[in-house]
Design a protein around this motif. Structure first.
Motif: not given
Length: 376
Positions: A185-186, A72, A240-241, A188
């Motif tokens: 798998t984006e 991320s 979700n990091i 941020v």
């Protein structure tokens, strides 16, 4: 009276209880992670702290840290490197010691000549935005003498979560009732303040830093109050990091007491029909023997494989039995295995990949590289 030696090996019953929790069951950010381990393992907090510190000092545990979902935070890939034989060892040393953005560094071999078997050095790579993985790999190839490399970014990840201590008791074919979760798998974008907190959050703990409230010094390091530091970390968990708080076992190398957690490290390759990748990854990911599972496109260099995963074991035949059970399961649920292969791990070093764009710029300047020339 002679001082009592604190057991620091994984087979000690108290250590095994602690590790069965601390490897992978403390998901997300916890304000008192060691207390969480104590509660879930039913071991006194003081004992948890003493035992983890002892295992860390002895090298049984290689690191204690809050993990991040690095997929991320920075684009990444598994990278296969083709090098002349005499260049493999120095390239390994360079990737491990000189490149903070290469994480796992592993030599791999196959049992026979197969597509891709001439790629004998494998690394994981993270290059934070706005910098470019291809530019980074070109630089590494120039420095190491690599004649070719193949970037294998993950298109999807399939959630797993069984630690090495518990994994040793698994039978071939053991799997969850439900298919593995699919993770994207984006990448941020974070603020400078969030990066400061993450940088303090992710740094490995020294044995002396293990205490009931380990985040108080880290908050001060980040220039935050403890309450604000924890609030930011909790928000990053919700996004979700932040991954898990974990004790990472030294599972390849021999411990000081002569034991090993595992001996064989296998990278499994499968080619399944186009369109079946996600379903196949979920079915692979539900098997407890797997530590990682991904959808990666191997291309013609690797016979078009599209599902990869890693498994460990103390016996080679046992690792192959686990793989055979997965192969049979895929066929049984209607997913043909069109091609498969195993790349066995040899020498291995593992470190967390740096993911900070500020660290990348500093690294470029230290090596005499123009950071602007390394941008995507």
């Amino acid at each position: 009276m002679a001082p009592t030696t604190i057991p620091a090996h994984v087979d000690d019953p108290v250590n095994a209880k602690i590790l069965a929790v601390s490897e992978d069951r403390v998901q997300g950010f916890h304000r008192e992670p060691l207390r969480t381990i104590a509660e879930q393992s039913e071991v006194e907090l003081d004992t948890v702290i003493t035992r983890i510190a002892a295992m860390l000092r002895e090298g049984t545990i290689r690191r204690v840290r809050q993990t991040l979902m690095s997929t991320s935070l920075a684009p990444g890939a598994l990278v296969a490197w083709r090098l002349p034989g005499e260049r493999i060892k120095p390239a390994f040393e360079f990737m491990f010691r000189e490149d903070p953005f290469s994480g796992h560094v592993v030599t791999r071999s196959t049992d026979r000549d197969t597509p891709g078997s001439d790629y004998k050095l494998w690394t994981t790579l993270k290059v934070p935005r706005p910098y470019d993985m291809e530019a980074h790999c070109r630089y590494l190839a120039e420095r190491t003498g690599a004649t070719a490399y193949k970037l294998l970014p993950a298109k999807k990840l399939f959630a797993l979560g069984v630690g090495h201590v518990r994994r040793r008791e698994i039978e071939p074919g053991d799997r969850t009732d439900e298919p593995g979760r699919v993770l994207d798998t984006e990448v941020v974008d974070l603020t400078e303040r969030e990066w400061r907190v993450l940088t303090a959050l992710k740094r490995e703990f020294e044995p002396e830093e293990l205490r009931p409230d380990p985040w108080a010094p880290r908050a001060q390091e980040a220039g935050e109050t403890l309450e604000d530091f924890c609030a930011i970390a909790e928000d990053l968990t919700e996004r979700n990091i932040v991954g898990r708080f974990s004790t990472f076992l030294e599972h390849y190398k021999q411990h000081r007491d002569g034991t090993r957690v595992t001996r064989y490290n296998a990278l499994f390759h499968w080619r399944v029909p186009e369109g079946a990748e996600i379903r196949a990854g979920q079915e692979v990911g539900r098997h407890h023997c797997m530590t990682h599972a991904y959808w990666r496109e191997g291309g013609p260099e690797f016979a078009g494989v599209n599902i990869m995963g890693v498994s460990h074991g103390t016996e080679k035949d046992r690792v192959l039995a686990h793989k055979a059970a997965i192969d049979e399961h895929l066929e049984a649920v209607g997913i043909p295995v069109e091609y498969t292969n195993v790349f066995w791990g040899g020498r291995s070093e593992i470190k967390p990949s740096e993911v900070s764009p500020f660290a990348y710029r500093d690294w470029c300047l230290q090596r005499g590289l123009d950071p602007e020339a390394m941008r995507a």
